[in-house]
Write a protein that holds these residues in place. Sequence first.
Motif, PDB file in Angstrom:
ATOM      1  N   GLU A  66      35.421  32.374  18.103  1.00 32.47           N
ATOM      2  CA  GLU A  66      35.714  33.279  19.092  1.00 32.47           C
ATOM      3  C   GLU A  66      34.581  33.966  19.474  1.00 32.47           C
ATOM      4  OE1 GLU A  66      38.444  33.437  20.914  1.00 32.47           O
ATOM      5  OE2 GLU A  66      39.414  32.063  20.193  1.00 32.47           O
ATOM      6  N   LEU A 105      32.459  34.215  23.136  1.00 32.53           N
ATOM      7  CA  LEU A 105      32.469  35.637  23.767  1.00 32.53           C
ATOM      8  C   LEU A 105      30.914  35.558  24.330  1.00 32.53           C
ATOM      9  CD1 LEU A 105      34.464  38.034  21.701  1.00 32.53           C
ATOM     10  CD2 LEU A 105      34.879  37.415  24.152  1.00 32.53           C
ATOM     11  N   SER A 126      29.347  35.595  28.115  1.00 32.26           N
ATOM     12  CA  SER A 126      28.479  37.009  28.298  1.00 32.26           C
ATOM     13  C   SER A 126      27.234  36.554  28.888  1.00 32.26           C
ATOM     14  CB  SER A 126      28.429  37.790  27.196  1.00 32.26           C
ATOM     15  OG  SER A 126      27.555  37.190  26.114  1.00 32.26           O
TER      16      SER A 126
END
Length: 230
Positions: free
Chosen positions: A121, A125, A129
């Motif tokens: 995870e 992320l 980003s």
Amino acid sequence: MVNSCGICDGAITPNTPSLKCTGKCRKSIHIKCCGLSETEIGFTQNSKTAWSCKKCVEPSSSPSSSSSQPLTLESVHKLLIQQLTLFKEEIIQSITGRLDDIDSRLRALENDHTVNKKELESVKLSVNSINPNGNMDMETVLNEMEDRRRRQRNLILFNVPESKANTPEVRINADMSATVERLSKLGVGVKPAKVVRLGHNRDLRKPRPLKVIFSNESDAINRSKCQRLN
């Protein structure tokens, strides 16, 4: 010839169902006086197993006679039950131990799965980003992630006076000493792997920023401490 039962002294004829005691008395015993089940009686008759009547196996006050008393089907049966009980307990303990070991391993695998899931995870992320619109290729994304990891090992110091020495080696040693001194004021006993001045033009009136590079992320100081150093 009529014999008498070794237990009840009743008459025993050739047609009377009976068992022969192989113990001390050597007498015939009525089937009803034997105290055996039908299965035990059949087993004794068919296999010609040695069998002693109740009187011959009764405990004696003499230690020598008790130690030499013959085995009966009842005593053998009790002994087998005891051995089977002990064996069953050992099996249960062994199975319980193995189940506990399997449970521990499953818990460890579950923890590893949770850690891997969290790391996945985190990577997702980071990718989102870096590349929110999905326009960059994977190589660019990975390079950007690696660059971010490298920057986490870096620290920028400002207003650190520059050495007036003309030799680069002397100036680098002076910058390293100044950095270690400032770190020690915060109680950080980690020596940086490298220090580099940012910028090409050296102006002693306005020191150039000093880039401090640590060996790994765990040695790097957080931003709140960085502010205290500057």
